[in-house]
Motif scaffolding. Structure first.
Motif, PDB file in Angstrom:
ATOM      1  N   ARG A 280       0.836  -1.206   0.000  1.00 14.27           N
ATOM      2  CA  ARG A 280       0.000   0.000   0.000  1.00 14.27           C
ATOM      3  C   ARG A 280       0.871   1.256   0.000  1.00 14.27           C
ATOM      4  O   ARG A 280       0.597   2.212  -0.727  1.00 14.27           O
ATOM      5  CB  ARG A 280      -0.930  -0.004   1.199  1.00 14.27           C
ATOM      6  CG  ARG A 280      -1.818   1.235   1.283  1.00 14.27           C
ATOM      7  CD  ARG A 280      -2.959   1.049   2.272  1.00 14.27           C
ATOM      8  NE  ARG A 280      -3.731   2.261   2.421  1.00 14.27           N
ATOM      9  CZ  ARG A 280      -4.630   2.721   1.544  1.00 14.27           C
ATOM     10  NH1 ARG A 280      -4.843   2.063   0.430  1.00 14.27           N
ATOM     11  NH2 ARG A 280      -5.293   3.835   1.769  1.00 14.27           N
ATOM     12  N   LEU A 281       1.926   1.251   0.782  1.00  9.75           N
ATOM     13  CA  LEU A 281       2.832   2.404   0.805  1.00  9.75           C
ATOM     14  C   LEU A 281       3.487   2.605  -0.562  1.00  9.75           C
ATOM     15  O   LEU A 281       3.661   3.738  -1.018  1.00  9.75           O
ATOM     16  CB  LEU A 281       3.900   2.218   1.881  1.00  9.75           C
ATOM     17  CG  LEU A 281       3.402   2.301   3.324  1.00  9.75           C
ATOM     18  CD1 LEU A 281       4.497   1.839   4.281  1.00  9.75           C
ATOM     19  CD2 LEU A 281       2.959   3.719   3.676  1.00  9.75           C
ATOM     20  N   ALA A 282       3.848   1.513  -1.208  1.00 10.51           N
ATOM     21  CA  ALA A 282       4.441   1.616  -2.538  1.00 10.51           C
ATOM     22  C   ALA A 282       3.449   2.225  -3.525  1.00 10.51           C
ATOM     23  O   ALA A 282       3.831   3.026  -4.400  1.00 10.51           O
ATOM     24  CB  ALA A 282       4.894   0.239  -3.017  1.00 10.51           C
ATOM     25  N   ALA A 283       2.179   1.878  -3.389  1.00  7.12           N
ATOM     26  CA  ALA A 283       1.155   2.441  -4.273  1.00  7.12           C
ATOM     27  C   ALA A 283       0.954   3.927  -3.991  1.00  7.12           C
ATOM     28  O   ALA A 283       0.759   4.725  -4.917  1.00  7.12           O
ATOM     29  CB  ALA A 283      -0.154   1.679  -4.101  1.00  7.12           C
ATOM     30  N   VAL A 284       1.014   4.313  -2.725  1.00 10.16           N
ATOM     31  CA  VAL A 284       0.923   5.731  -2.371  1.00 10.16           C
ATOM     32  C   VAL A 284       2.112   6.482  -2.956  1.00 10.16           C
ATOM     33  O   VAL A 284       1.966   7.570  -3.534  1.00 10.16           O
ATOM     34  CB  VAL A 284       0.837   5.909  -0.848  1.00 10.16           C
ATOM     35  CG1 VAL A 284       1.001   7.378  -0.455  1.00 10.16           C
ATOM     36  CG2 VAL A 284      -0.490   5.365  -0.316  1.00 10.16           C
ATOM     37  N   ARG A 285       3.303   5.914  -2.818  1.00 10.47           N
ATOM     38  CA  ARG A 285       4.491   6.559  -3.372  1.00 10.47           C
ATOM     39  C   ARG A 285       4.369   6.702  -4.886  1.00 10.47           C
ATOM     40  O   ARG A 285       4.706   7.747  -5.459  1.00 10.47           O
ATOM     41  CB  ARG A 285       5.726   5.729  -3.014  1.00 10.47           C
ATOM     42  CG  ARG A 285       7.019   6.151  -3.692  1.00 10.47           C
ATOM     43  CD  ARG A 285       7.378   7.611  -3.459  1.00 10.47           C
ATOM     44  NE  ARG A 285       7.653   7.865  -2.082  1.00 10.47           N
ATOM     45  CZ  ARG A 285       7.368   9.004  -1.449  1.00 10.47           C
ATOM     46  NH1 ARG A 285       6.751   9.992  -2.073  1.00 10.47           N
ATOM     47  NH2 ARG A 285       7.674   9.177  -0.183  1.00 10.47           N
ATOM     48  N   ALA A 286       3.884   5.663  -5.567  1.00  8.97           N
ATOM     49  CA  ALA A 286       3.733   5.742  -7.016  1.00  8.97           C
ATOM     50  C   ALA A 286       2.747   6.830  -7.408  1.00  8.97           C
ATOM     51  O   ALA A 286       2.949   7.557  -8.395  1.00  8.97           O
ATOM     52  CB  ALA A 286       3.293   4.388  -7.565  1.00  8.97           C
ATOM     53  N   ALA A 287       1.667   6.963  -6.643  1.00  8.19           N
ATOM     54  CA  ALA A 287       0.659   7.981  -6.946  1.00  8.19           C
ATOM     55  C   ALA A 287       1.165   9.387  -6.644  1.00  8.19           C
ATOM     56  O   ALA A 287       0.811  10.346  -7.336  1.00  8.19           O
ATOM     57  CB  ALA A 287      -0.611   7.701  -6.145  1.00  8.19           C
ATOM     58  N   ALA A 288       1.989   9.513  -5.613  1.00  7.90           N
ATOM     59  CA  ALA A 288       2.431  10.833  -5.154  1.00  7.90           C
ATOM     60  C   ALA A 288       3.688  11.320  -5.847  1.00  7.90           C
ATOM     61  O   ALA A 288       3.943  12.533  -5.872  1.00  7.90           O
ATOM     62  CB  ALA A 288       2.658  10.804  -3.648  1.00  7.90           C
ATOM     63  N   GLY A 289       4.486  10.402  -6.387  1.00  9.79           N
ATOM     64  CA  GLY A 289       5.795  10.821  -6.845  1.00  9.79           C
ATOM     65  C   GLY A 289       6.578  11.373  -5.666  1.00  9.79           C
ATOM     66  O   GLY A 289       6.558  10.802  -4.575  1.00  9.79           O
ATOM     67  N   ASP A 290       7.237  12.507  -5.872  1.00  5.95           N
ATOM     68  CA  ASP A 290       7.999  13.103  -4.770  1.00  5.95           C
ATOM     69  C   ASP A 290       7.245  14.241  -4.094  1.00  5.95           C
ATOM     70  O   ASP A 290       7.817  14.998  -3.318  1.00  5.95           O
ATOM     71  CB  ASP A 290       9.363  13.596  -5.263  1.00  5.95           C
ATOM     72  CG  ASP A 290       9.247  14.686  -6.330  1.00  5.95           C
ATOM     73  OD1 ASP A 290       8.116  15.061  -6.703  1.00  5.95           O
ATOM     74  OD2 ASP A 290      10.299  15.169  -6.798  1.00  5.95           O
ATOM     75  N   ALA A 291       5.922  14.349  -4.371  1.00  5.90           N
ATOM     76  CA  ALA A 291       5.141  15.483  -3.861  1.00  5.90           C
ATOM     77  C   ALA A 291       4.660  15.303  -2.436  1.00  5.90           C
ATOM     78  O   ALA A 291       4.074  16.218  -1.869  1.00  5.90           O
ATOM     79  CB  ALA A 291       3.942  15.736  -4.771  1.00  5.90           C
ATOM     80  N   VAL A 292       4.868  14.125  -1.839  1.00  4.41           N
ATOM     81  CA  VAL A 292       4.407  13.848  -0.475  1.00  4.41           C
ATOM     82  C   VAL A 292       5.531  13.176   0.306  1.00  4.41           C
ATOM     83  O   VAL A 292       6.135  12.214  -0.175  1.00  4.41           O
ATOM     84  CB  VAL A 292       3.161  12.932  -0.475  1.00  4.41           C
ATOM     85  CG1 VAL A 292       2.778  12.529   0.946  1.00  4.41           C
ATOM     86  CG2 VAL A 292       1.991  13.623  -1.157  1.00  4.41           C
ATOM     87  N   VAL A 293       5.785  13.667   1.499  1.00  2.00           N
ATOM     88  CA  VAL A 293       6.729  13.031   2.419  1.00  2.00           C
ATOM     89  C   VAL A 293       5.946  12.015   3.249  1.00  2.00           C
ATOM     90  O   VAL A 293       5.065  12.391   4.025  1.00  2.00           O
ATOM     91  CB  VAL A 293       7.412  14.069   3.317  1.00  2.00           C
ATOM     92  CG1 VAL A 293       8.327  13.388   4.340  1.00  2.00           C
ATOM     93  CG2 VAL A 293       8.207  15.066   2.470  1.00  2.00           C
TER      94      VAL A 293
END
Length: 251
Positions: free
Chosen positions: A132-145
């Motif tokens: 799930r975290l990987a999916a969040v990272r993919a959706a956010a790119g570098d725009a979310v810490v």
């Protein structure tokens, strides 16, 4: 937004051991203004404090109200350049892309995501949470810490191993920081070493100071709902004075 997230991400790195990133937890726009005026350059909303300020028990605030509260907090400090990261509990069951979109709409630059299920408190399978975290990272790119909370200590497991296993999986999934909530202070440095990520520690009454937590391995220090509870205790004292016909000490 990406630039703001990059600035916030950078605040987690290159810090002296006794100078962790200290992030007070505002629960509404007024408290956010108070922290900004005191000179803090970044803030971390606590779900418990925000929920209570909205009239809900911790873990029960509707996501729409939580996102709206975060947006008000961001708006209150935006002009001062203060960055805000938001506690989004377990993500409210939202698909990763929707979660990221709704977070970015608030103006926040980061989020906490915990590995306990909202309501039941059951620990999520670590690989499922990492996915799930990987999916969040993919959706956010570098725009979310992304601050990945590890709840093993909160759920009563005092051993390093399970928390470290989860932390490593979350690091591999793209988390920027790990948050082993209620971890014994002596395990902060092994967790930082073992995951290769900045570690978020929670400062509590009677525990080590933020500076001490930094020396013990924390790169970032938050307060959960503690600051809200301290403030509310002051309100309760004032109410008791008023009820007893005494002038409130705050006036």
């Amino acid at each position: 937004m990406t630039t703001a997230a990059a600035a916030f991400r950078a605040l987690h790195h290159g810090r002296a051991a006794d100078d962790p990133l200290v992030l007070p937890g505002p629960w509404d726009a007024a408290s956010a203004r108070a922290f900004a005026e005191a000179g803090f350059r970044a803030l971390a909303t606590p779900s418990a404090g925000v929920s209570a300020s909205l009239g809900y028990a911790d873990g029960t605030a509707p996501p729409g109200e939580m996102f709206a509260a975060v947006a008000r907090i961001v708006r209150a400090v935006r002009a001062d350049g203060v960055l805000v990261t938001a506690d989004l509990e377990d993500g409210y069951g939202l698909a990763p892309r929707e979660l990221v979109e709704r977070l970015l709409e608030t103006g926040a630059v980061g989020c906490n995501l915990e590995d306990s299920e909202r309501g039941s408190g059951r620990l999520t399978d670590p690989q499922e949470q990492a996915d799930r975290l990987a999916a969040v990272r993919a959706a956010a790119g570098d725009a979310v810490v992304v601050n990945a909370r590890v709840d093993t200590f909160l759920r009563g497991d005092t051993a390093l191993g399970p928390a470290l296993e989860r932390g490593r999986l979350y690091a591999a999934a793209g988390a920027d920081c790990v948050y082993p909530i209620l971890a014994p202070a002596g395990l902060l440095d092994p967790l930082a070493e073992g995951t290769g990520l900045p570690v978020n520690a929670m400062a509590r009454d009677g525990g080590p100071s933020p500076q001490e937590l930094g020396r013990l391995g924390a790169a970032r220090v938050t307060f959960g709902g503690g600051l809200f509870r301290r403030t509310l205790a002051g309100v309760a004292d004032m109410a008791a004075d008023l009820r007893n016909g005494l002038p409130p000490a705050a006036l």
